[in-house]
Structure formats: C-alpha cells, structure tokens
Design a protein around this motif. Structure first.
Motif, short mmCIF file in Angstrom:
data_model
loop_
_atom_site.label_atom_id
_atom_site.label_comp_id
_atom_site.label_asym_id
_atom_site.label_seq_id
_atom_site.Cartn_x
_atom_site.Cartn_y
_atom_site.Cartn_z
N THR A 59 0.35 -7.28 23.01
CA THR A 59 -0.41 -6.49 22.05
C THR A 59 -1.90 -6.73 22.27
N LEU A 60 -2.66 -5.67 22.41
CA LEU A 60 -4.10 -5.80 22.66
C LEU A 60 -4.85 -6.14 21.37
N ALA A 61 -6.06 -6.63 21.54
CA ALA A 61 -6.91 -6.94 20.38
C ALA A 61 -7.23 -5.65 19.62
N PRO A 62 -7.21 -5.70 18.29
CA PRO A 62 -7.45 -4.48 17.51
C PRO A 62 -8.91 -4.04 17.57
N LYS A 63 -9.10 -2.72 17.40
CA LYS A 63 -10.43 -2.13 17.27
C LYS A 63 -10.52 -1.53 15.87
N ALA A 64 -11.53 -1.92 15.14
CA ALA A 64 -11.57 -1.64 13.70
C ALA A 64 -12.24 -0.31 13.35
N GLY A 65 -12.62 0.50 14.34
CA GLY A 65 -13.37 1.71 14.04
C GLY A 65 -12.64 2.68 13.12
N LEU A 66 -11.48 3.16 13.53
CA LEU A 66 -10.72 4.11 12.71
C LEU A 66 -10.23 3.47 11.42
N LEU A 67 -9.87 2.21 11.50
CA LEU A 67 -9.42 1.50 10.30
C LEU A 67 -10.54 1.47 9.26
N SER A 68 -11.74 1.16 9.70
CA SER A 68 -12.89 1.13 8.79
C SER A 68 -13.18 2.50 8.20
N MET A 69 -13.09 3.54 9.03
CA MET A 69 -13.36 4.90 8.54
C MET A 69 -12.31 5.34 7.53
N THR A 70 -11.06 4.91 7.72
CA THR A 70 -9.99 5.25 6.77
C THR A 70 -10.26 4.61 5.42
N VAL A 71 -10.61 3.34 5.41
CA VAL A 71 -10.89 2.64 4.16
C VAL A 71 -12.10 3.26 3.46
N GLU A 72 -13.16 3.56 4.22
CA GLU A 72 -14.35 4.17 3.63
C GLU A 72 -14.03 5.54 3.03
N SER A 73 -13.18 6.30 3.72
CA SER A 73 -12.79 7.61 3.21
C SER A 73 -12.02 7.48 1.90
N TRP A 74 -11.10 6.52 1.85
CA TRP A 74 -10.32 6.32 0.63
C TRP A 74 -11.22 5.87 -0.53
N LEU A 75 -12.21 5.05 -0.25
CA LEU A 75 -13.11 4.57 -1.31
C LEU A 75 -13.94 5.71 -1.90
N ARG A 76 -14.18 6.76 -1.12
CA ARG A 76 -14.92 7.92 -1.64
C ARG A 76 -14.15 8.63 -2.74
N THR A 77 -12.85 8.79 -2.54
CA THR A 77 -12.00 9.46 -3.53
C THR A 77 -10.65 8.75 -3.61
N PRO A 78 -10.59 7.62 -4.31
CA PRO A 78 -9.33 6.85 -4.39
C PRO A 78 -8.34 7.48 -5.37
N ALA A 79 -7.87 8.68 -5.02
CA ALA A 79 -7.00 9.42 -5.94
C ALA A 79 -5.57 8.90 -5.93
N ARG A 80 -5.14 8.29 -4.83
CA ARG A 80 -3.77 7.80 -4.70
C ARG A 80 -3.79 6.50 -3.90
N PRO A 81 -2.74 5.70 -4.02
CA PRO A 81 -2.70 4.44 -3.26
C PRO A 81 -2.75 4.69 -1.76
N LEU A 82 -3.32 3.76 -1.03
CA LEU A 82 -3.39 3.81 0.43
C LEU A 82 -2.44 2.75 0.99
N VAL A 83 -1.45 3.18 1.77
CA VAL A 83 -0.41 2.28 2.28
C VAL A 83 -0.49 2.22 3.80
N PHE A 84 -0.73 1.03 4.34
CA PHE A 84 -0.73 0.83 5.79
C PHE A 84 0.65 0.36 6.22
N VAL A 85 1.20 1.01 7.24
CA VAL A 85 2.55 0.69 7.73
C VAL A 85 2.45 0.23 9.18
N PRO A 86 2.46 -1.08 9.44
CA PRO A 86 2.49 -1.54 10.83
C PRO A 86 3.85 -1.25 11.45
N VAL A 87 3.84 -0.76 12.68
CA VAL A 87 5.08 -0.37 13.36
C VAL A 87 5.13 -1.03 14.73
#
Length: 295
Positions: A236-264
């Motif tokens: 498994t390669l080292a993670p890159k946080a770019g998209l992860l950070s953008m997802t969290v920032e987007s949710w914080l703008r309008t936290p209308a529903r829970p955000l669930v991360f599913v590692p697969v």
C-alpha cells in the motif's frame, strides 16, 4: 429482471406514536407514522438509486455561477490580463473536462459486460462486511476509499456495490484516462476526471473543488484512491491528502448529513497488469493498460 426488494427492521407502532398520548390513533398520530415511513422509504431509495442529479450541462452552469468560481475567474482575469468573459470560458472548459455524465442505462450495460468479464477472469469474488456499509450509509454521504493495485479495482468495486442494491459511486479518475471513446464511456459510468496536480492553477482548483462540493452536497457516493496511483509492488502506497482534505472542507461548508468514510481492501491472487508491473520494475517505461495484454 431489475427488481430489488428490501425488508427493513420492524418498527413498533407504540414507539412511533406520541409518548403519553391520551387518544392513540388520532389523526395527528397517523400523520406522524406516515411521515416517518416516508422518511424510511426516501432513505432506502437514495441508497439504491441516489438523489436527483441534474443534466450535466446544468451542473456545469451551477458550478460556473457559484461565488467561489466567479471570484477565481475575476482573479484569473486580473492575473492574466484578459477579459472576465475569456477567463470564464476557460473555467467552463475545465468544468466540462471534469464533470461526469452519469447514465443508468450505461450502468446496466456495464453490469452485463462485467458479468461476462468476471466469469472469464476469476473463479470467484469474496466480499466481507458489506452489511456495515448499508447500515452506516442510510441518510449519509458515503466516501469509498479503496487501495489501488489494478484498473480492475474501480470496476469490481462498483459492480459489487450495484449487485448489493446500492448506488455505484462517482469515481475520481486521472485525466490520462480521458481518452477518445474511452473517456466518454467512463464518464457515463460515473467517472469524473482530475489533473495530477493543481499547483499554480487557482482557477482549476476552484472549479474542481466546486464540482466535488456539488456531488457531496447532493449526497451522491464518491470513490477515490488516497494513494493517488496504482501500487506496482503489492504494498500500500503512502496516502495523499489532497482529495481527502477537499472532501472534508466541502462537507464543512454544508454539513447537512453525516459523512461516512469506507476503507476498502481489494486483494488479488493474480493481477491483470502483473506482467506489465514486472517489466516496469525491471526498468521498462510505464505503459498504459490499454496497450498491454496479460499472458
């Protein structure tokens, strides 16, 4: 052939009625029960077919008209010394390059084609703990985070999700896959494209961020690989946080529903690109899967 039946957990009538009601069964109680049942049905429907997604061109227009993108357009026009209209045209081209063109008929066609493919490639596919996704994803925004070893990863994961009654996710794909014909097919399956790096391009970053926010805000499941690229060694390669950070920032703008991360985790006994990876480790240049063939 396309019928899905689900039985939810039983709901006790006493728990649905107003606590301490003197006259149970009155009109207000009936409306309350009907409202709760409609909410249950709505959540199950969104899990299976997703919320309403406007036409692709409508989504592009909404992205361009949003305040963050309009501000980035004005900044780009000032920086490059061009008109606002020309800068906005550039932003629109970026949005068209990024946006998916999700199509349910194409999803059905994928299902038929992939069923035939899996029967040729594999003796079987084992899936573990999928029931936790269905329970956690009710009324939530689901983000699938699989490891990345093969181009088969996103095809197989969407296939498994679809066959268990959930909506296949929108998938972040590298712009290198946006090839003639292939890119259009992937878009209709839910792929949206992004460049490998946003560094030094504030306008592109604003357009992509607004597109991602549109998907998250509407409740569509998404999928991306935090490793950024495919592992050639099996590790498994080292993670890159770019998209992860953008997802969290987007949710914080309008936290209308829970955000669930599913590692697969996806493991293979043999990779389709195995021979190409061995050649790369031996020093040969990296090649696209479209031009290689497994032995």
């Amino acid at each position: 052939r396309q019928t899905l039946v689900k039985f939810g957990p039983p709901l006790e009538l006493r728990s649905l009625l107003r606590a301490g009601a003197e006259e149970p069964g009155n009109e207000r109680d009936l409306r309350r029960v009907a409202r709760l049942l409609r909410a249950e049905f709505r959540n199950e429907r969104e899990l299976a077919i997703g919320p309403n997604l406007s036409h692709r061109q409508t989504v592009v227009n909404e992205i361009i008209d949003s305040e963050p993108v309009q501000q980035a357009v004005r900044d780009e026009a000032q920086r490059a010394g061009v008109s606002v209209e020309r800068a906005e045209l550039g932003a629109r081209r970026m949005a068209v390059e990024i946006a998916s063109d999700y199509s349910y008929p194409f999803i059905r066609a994928y299902d038929i084609a992939l069923t035939a493919l899996w029967n040729r490639l594999y003796d079987g596919v084992e899936v573990h703990r999928f029931e936790t996704i269905a329970s956690a994803g009710t009324g939530a925004e689901i983000v699938y985070l699989p490891c990345h070893r093969s181009h088969i990863d996103y095809l197989l994961l969407s296939y498994v999700i679809y066959h268990r009654g959930l909506l296949p996710p929108h998938i972040a794909a590298g712009v290198n896959l946006n090839l003639p014909v292939v890119g259009s097919i992937l878009r209709r399956g839910g792929a949206f494209f992004l460049r490998r790096s946003f560094k030094g391009d504030a306008l592109y970053a604003a357009v992509f961020g607004e597109y991602l926010h549109t998907i998250v805000a509407r409740g569509f499941p998404i999928e991306y690989f935090v490793e950024g690229g495919r592992s050639r060694t099996g590790r498994t390669l080292a993670p890159k946080a770019g998209l992860l950070s953008m997802t969290v920032e987007s949710w914080l703008r309008t936290p209308a529903r829970p955000l669930v991360f599913v590692p697969v985790y996806i493991g293979y006994e043999r990779l389709l690109e195995g021979d190409a990876y061995v050649a790369e480790l031996a020093g040969r240049p990296k090649r696209c899967l479209l031009y290689t063939s497994p032995s």
